[in-house]
Design an enzyme around this catalytic site. Structure first.
Site, PDB file in Angstrom:
ATOM      1  N   THR A 156       0.902  -1.268   0.008  1.00 54.80           N
ATOM      2  CA  THR A 156       0.003   0.035  -0.022  1.00 54.80           C
ATOM      3  C   THR A 156       0.871   1.351  -0.015  1.00 54.80           C
ATOM      4  OG1 THR A 156      -1.591   1.383   1.010  1.00 54.80           O
ATOM      5  CG2 THR A 156      -0.226   0.006   2.424  1.00 54.80           C
ATOM      6  N   HIS A 157       0.186   2.298  -0.440  1.00 56.39           N
ATOM      7  CA  HIS A 157       1.103   3.540  -0.361  1.00 56.39           C
ATOM      8  C   HIS A 157       0.486   4.409   0.773  1.00 56.39           C
ATOM      9  CE1 HIS A 157       2.009   2.686  -4.620  1.00 56.39           C
ATOM     10  NE2 HIS A 157       3.217   2.859  -4.185  1.00 56.39           N
ATOM     11  N   ASN A 158      -0.704   3.810   1.350  1.00 60.47           N
ATOM     12  CA  ASN A 158      -1.427   4.493   2.366  1.00 60.47           C
ATOM     13  C   ASN A 158      -0.588   4.283   3.736  1.00 60.47           C
ATOM     14  OD1 ASN A 158      -3.093   5.151   4.480  1.00 60.47           O
ATOM     15  ND2 ASN A 158      -4.965   4.292   3.525  1.00 60.47           N
ATOM     16  N   PRO A 159       0.088   5.585   4.288  1.00 60.40           N
ATOM     17  CA  PRO A 159       0.875   5.595   5.520  1.00 60.40           C
ATOM     18  C   PRO A 159      -0.159   5.032   6.777  1.00 60.40           C
ATOM     19  CG  PRO A 159       0.519   7.662   4.816  1.00 60.40           C
ATOM     20  CD  PRO A 159      -0.124   6.669   3.843  1.00 60.40           C
ATOM     21  N   ASP A 206      -7.048  -5.857   1.344  1.00 59.30           N
ATOM     22  CA  ASP A 206      -8.119  -5.044   0.573  1.00 59.30           C
ATOM     23  C   ASP A 206      -9.405  -5.102   1.286  1.00 59.30           C
ATOM     24  OD1 ASP A 206      -8.663  -3.757  -1.902  1.00 59.30           O
ATOM     25  OD2 ASP A 206     -10.269  -5.337  -2.345  1.00 59.30           O
ATOM     26  N   PHE A 227      -9.886   6.830  10.121  1.00 54.12           N
ATOM     27  CA  PHE A 227     -10.139   7.337   8.535  1.00 54.12           C
ATOM     28  C   PHE A 227     -11.061   6.836   7.792  1.00 54.12           C
ATOM     29  CE2 PHE A 227      -6.814   3.960   8.828  1.00 54.12           C
ATOM     30  CZ  PHE A 227      -7.091   3.271   7.863  1.00 54.12           C
ATOM     31  N   TYR A 236     -14.334   5.564   6.663  1.00 52.37           N
ATOM     32  CA  TYR A 236     -15.744   5.573   6.823  1.00 52.37           C
ATOM     33  C   TYR A 236     -15.533   5.327   8.605  1.00 52.37           C
ATOM     34  CZ  TYR A 236     -16.804   4.578   2.180  1.00 52.37           C
ATOM     35  OH  TYR A 236     -16.825   4.769   0.932  1.00 52.37           O
ATOM     36  N   ASP A 237     -14.649   5.323   9.297  1.00 50.13           N
ATOM     37  CA  ASP A 237     -14.771   5.025  10.662  1.00 50.13           C
ATOM     38  C   ASP A 237     -15.682   5.988  11.497  1.00 50.13           C
ATOM     39  OD1 ASP A 237     -12.867   3.095  10.183  1.00 50.13           O
ATOM     40  OD2 ASP A 237     -10.986   4.153  11.171  1.00 50.13           O
ATOM     41  N   ARG A 249      -9.092  -5.389  10.717  1.00 45.83           N
ATOM     42  CA  ARG A 249      -7.861  -5.950  10.126  1.00 45.83           C
ATOM     43  C   ARG A 249      -7.328  -6.792  11.431  1.00 45.83           C
ATOM     44  NH1 ARG A 249      -7.757  -0.613   8.143  1.00 45.83           N
ATOM     45  NH2 ARG A 249      -8.156  -0.619   5.884  1.00 45.83           N
TER      46      ARG A 249
END
Length: 197
Positions: free
Chosen positions: A7-10, A67, A150, A152-153, A183
């Protein structure tokens, strides 16, 4: 030992590292800096495998790919695999959330049930492939709440809260979310597989 997270999501890298640290403190989750593959799968598992295969091939490391998305029962499981793009191709989290709230504006509480799904794929450079899944059931609030999390949380109210509490994941601490999230549930299934690396 390094494992690349595709992922590129930090946010995801940090979240995975915190989850992993509890079970396998010797594993270091590193972010992926390679090209983003086209996620053209129609299931969470297909897309997770596409990303993990690309990351393993690019880095030569064992790769994990998540995913995930939110599945709303009254919408037939949507947004589902399209969660990140629900309001268009820009991956605009705020627009996605607002669109979903707008679509559910007149839906009563008993029909606002939903769940977060996380599907994690593990792919090794040798070609081993494993897929696990975690589900986090709950329902959707009528308005966003809290400054945490982040995506829909801020509108997701998980099941299993103490009586009288209806906090969204946006109201949770990072520790609370990591202990309960989709997760974390998927990762619990993954731990025995990581032990074999």
């Amino acid at each position: 030992m390094k494992v690349v997270l595709a992922t590129h999501n930090p946010h995801k890298v940090a979240e995975f590292q915190q989850i992993v640290a509890q079970a396998r403190p010797d594993l270091e989750i590193v972010g992926y800096d390679g090209p983003e593959p086209v996620e053209d799968g129609v299931t969470f598992a297909e897309n997770a495998l596409i990303k993990a295969r690309a990351a393993a091939a690019h880095t030569g490391l064992a790769a994990l790919a998540d995913d995930s998305g939110i599945c709303v029962d009254v919408l037939g499981g949507s947004p589902g695999v399209f969660s990140a793009y629900w309001a268009g191709q820009k991956k605009d989290a705020a627009a996605n959330l607002e669109l979903l709230l707008d679509q559910l504006r007149d839906v009563a509480d008993p029909h606002r049930t939903a769940h977060f799904t996380s599907t994690i794929a593990l792919v090794t450079p040798e070609g081993r492939e494993e897929v696990v899944e975690g589900l986090w059931p709950g329902r959707l609030a009528h308005a966003a709440s809290g400054g945490g999390g982040f995506g829909y949380d801020p509108i997701f109210i998980p099941d299993g809260q103490p009586e009288g509490e209806e906090r969204t994941v946006g109201d949770f601490t990072a520790e609370e979310k990591q202990a309960q999230s989709h997760r974390a549930r998927a990762f619990a299934e993954l731990v025995p597989l990581l032990a074999q690396l």
